[in-house]
Structures are given as C-alpha cells and as structure tokens.
Scaffold this active site. Structure first.
Site, PDB file in Angstrom:
ATOM      1  N   GLY A  70      11.376   1.999   6.317  1.00 23.20           N
ATOM      2  CA  GLY A  70      10.488   1.488   5.277  1.00 23.20           C
ATOM      3  C   GLY A  70       9.728   2.601   4.586  1.00 23.20           C
ATOM      4  CG  ASP A  71       7.217   4.832   6.974  1.00 23.43           C
ATOM      5  OD1 ASP A  71       6.400   3.986   6.573  1.00 23.43           O
ATOM      6  OD2 ASP A  71       7.425   5.062   8.176  1.00 23.43           O
TER       7      ASP A  71
ATOM      8  CG  PHE B 218       5.887 -10.695   8.393  1.00 21.08           C
ATOM      9  CD1 PHE B 218       5.680 -12.004   8.803  1.00 21.08           C
ATOM     10  CD2 PHE B 218       4.953  -9.730   8.756  1.00 21.08           C
ATOM     11  CE1 PHE B 218       4.564 -12.358   9.556  1.00 21.08           C
ATOM     12  CE2 PHE B 218       3.838 -10.062   9.505  1.00 21.08           C
ATOM     13  CZ  PHE B 218       3.644 -11.379   9.906  1.00 21.08           C
TER      14      PHE B 218
ATOM     15  CB  THR C 250       7.430  -0.951  -1.393  1.00 21.18           C
ATOM     16  OG1 THR C 250       6.567  -0.200  -0.518  1.00 21.18           O
ATOM     17  CG2 THR C 250       7.577  -0.224  -2.715  1.00 21.18           C
TER      18      THR C 250
ATOM     19  CG  ASP D  64       5.488   0.392   2.914  1.00 22.87           C
ATOM     20  OD1 ASP D  64       5.476  -0.856   2.938  1.00 22.87           O
ATOM     21  OD2 ASP D  64       6.211   1.072   3.657  1.00 22.87           O
TER      22      ASP D  64
ATOM     23  CG  ASP E 119      10.021  -6.266   9.805  1.00 25.74           C
ATOM     24  OD1 ASP E 119      10.265  -7.275   9.117  1.00 25.74           O
ATOM     25  OD2 ASP E 119      10.812  -5.307   9.918  1.00 25.74           O
TER      26      ASP E 119
END
Length: 340
Positions: A264-265, A159, A155, A124, A129
């Site tokens: 997101g994590d 942005f 992932t 990731d 963002d």
C-alpha cells in the site's frame, strides 16, 4: 561562511520536492522504506520524517523501536523553517498511530500551504484492512472530518473507504459512490443524506449529493484494492473541477497467491510519482503504478520460491531494489477501463 543554497530549491526539478511522513523499519520495506526509493527513481527529491522507527515490521514475532510524538514532529518542522528549508511541492503521509500525531500533521499541512499554496497533499489513510482496524477507532473521525477535506489525493483500500464514507462497498457502483462522497469532503452516507435532504440509494444520488454539498475534498481518489465477487480491482476518480462529475475508471488486477508487506505504501508513492507526470490523466498514472507494482510482486514471489520458501506460510518482504527497472520504466500490462 555563507550557507550554500539548497540546490533542489534553487534549481527545481520537473517533478518536485516531497516531504514524506511515514513509518520506518531498519529491516524490510514498509512506510518510508517502501516510498522514498521509488520516488527518487522517478526523479523526486524526498525528505523523510519517520513517524516510528522499528527494527522490523510488526508482523514479526517481536519488534523494538521508538515512536515519534507530535511535539517532536513539530520540532523537526520548526528546524526546517528556521533555515528556510520548508518549501515542498508535495506532502505524503502514511501510517499514523495516534490522534495527537495526526492533528500535528494537519498543522504541518497548514504550515506548508502557507509557504506554498499549491502544495499537493497525498494521503494514504492507513487504518486497517480486511474488516479490522489497526489504529485507535477515534482516528477514523479525524481522518473523515479533518484530513479528507484538505487532501489533494486520497488512496484508501476498500475497508478504509468504507470507514471514511460510512457504508459497505459490495459492488463497483458502491466504490464509485464512495469516491463521489470523498470528493465532496468526506461526509458519511448518512451525513450526506442529512445535509442534502434526500436518501442516497443510487450512484446518481451520490453524485448529486456531492454537487449540492460543494464542500472541499480531494480532487483525486483512488480506492487501491476492492474485492468484488472474487475479482480484485482498483477504482479511480478524478474530479477536475468542483461541481463537475468526475472521470471514473477501473483496473482489473491479477490476484497473486501470497501476502506482501509494504504494498500500500509503495502503491501510493507510485501514484504520486506518476500522477504528477500525468497531472490531467489519472488513468495513465494508475496504469503505470499498477503495472509497476504487479511486476515487483511477481518478482518477489518468484524469488521466494527459488529460495525454497513456501510463500503461503507468512507475509513476504518485497524485492524493491531488484525491481527498480520496473519502477522507472514499467511495461503497461494493466489498462484502465473508463466508466460511462
């Protein structure tokens, strides 16, 4: 006395053993606090290395804590290796705050693959963002030039995908082109044009550029959130064989009127978890991951409202423990739509 065997190695599970290098907060759920528990619920042995240890996430008025440097990370890896503990099926990385630490992570990737050539590296690329970087700008080129080519799954959000490919994503076609370029190892649009000798002005041009480049890159790319004309969607892309056109799809996502930390994590952890169970079906894995996440966010929003708190007034800590059933056995309410 003899050293006892590590049972997760001696009796491996059907899922795997994950080394997760991410941030850690004492209170709240971001980084490893968002990723480790869900992966364990999905059957993985997870060994976390905390790139930072903070009292709370940085969105609060203050925070205290420590930052791990590259040398300290390598010392941990050396300790594992000295005891024959360095066999992992997966490496997961999230927020990384310095070039030196990211370069050490690349050394870790190389070391782990020297022990297990089939290591799956899920990255990731946490950089920013909503149009803003929150890492040093020089990290972008390291991700683009060094990390993207060695990742198995990437992932980014919208942005971050723009930063890695060098052009703005303002349509679904742009999102698909970004996936194609990342499959090819991450050259920017300009670099791809220079390397292939023609301008990229369409989705087909982007795919052809990837075929010409024949570079290494992640076989799976999931742009986890794209805002197109007020609609929120995920775009996934699975290139099963190099040189072949990838299978690409989208999932329309219901917007929840609040801002959450750690999503997101969590999303990347869920994608790792389900994509290993459905190795040849990234669409199914994404459906399960999105459905889990959305159920968890709705529970979080509802619980804050029940407590009399205005969810618009600040970011919300996710209700991870309370949502474990939605992680283990999500009801699939979000379906993938494959592109032709």
């Amino acid at each position: 006395m003899a050293t006892p065997p590590i049972l997760s190695l001696a009796l491996p599970s059907e899922t795997g053993r994950v080394l997760s290098i991410q941030s850690h907060t004492v209170q709240g759920y971001v980084g490893n606090k968002s990723a480790v528990f869900p992966l364990q619920l999905l059957g993985y042995d997870v060994d976390p290395i905390n790139s930072v240890q903070f009292s709370n996430h940085t969105g609060y008025p203050t925070f205290k804590g420590q930052i791990l440097n590259g040398q300290q990370l390598w010392e941990l890896v050396e300790g594992l290796e000295a005891n024959d503990l360095l066999f992992y099926t997966h490496l997961l990385t999230g927020y990384i705050g310095s070039v030196s630490f990211l370069n050490t992570v690349l050394e870790v990737v190389s070391k782990l693959r020297s022990i297990n050539p089939n290591l799956t590296y899920v990255c990731d690329p946490v950089m920013g963002d909503e149009g803003k970087l929150y890492v040093p700008p020089e990290l972008v080129s390291v991700y683009r030039e060094k990390v993207v080519p060695v990742a198995s799954m990437l992932t980014p959000n919208q942005f971050e995908a723009e930063q890695l490919t060098g052009f703005r994503i303002v349509s679904e076609e742009d999102g698909r082109e970004a996936c194609n370029i990342l499959h090819a190892g991450g050259p920017s649009k300009f670099e791809a044009e220079q390397l292939t000798g023609f301008r990229i002005v369409s989705e087909e041009d982007g795919r052809e550029a990837c075929n010409i480049l024949h570079a290494g890159g992640p076989s799976k790319v999931v742009i986890t959130s794209i805002n197109i004309d007020g609609n929120l969607l995920l775009i996934g892309s699975h290139q099963k064989e190099k040189g072949q056109s990838p299978v690409q799809f989208k999932i329309l996502i219901h917007k929840i009127p609040a801002y959450f930390t750690g999503t997101g994590d969590l999303m990347t952890a869920l994608l790792l978890g389900w994509s290993n169970k459905y190795a040849d079906n990234l669409e199914k894995a994404a459906e399960l991951a999105v459905s889990s996440l959305q159920a968890l966010l709705l529970r979080t929003l509802t619980d804050y409202q029940r407590a009399g708190y205005d969810p618009q007034s600040s970011s919300l800590e996710i209700r991870l423990i309370q949502s474990q059933d939605d992680i283990r056995n999500p009801e699939v309410k979000y379906k993938a739509e494959r592109y032709n």
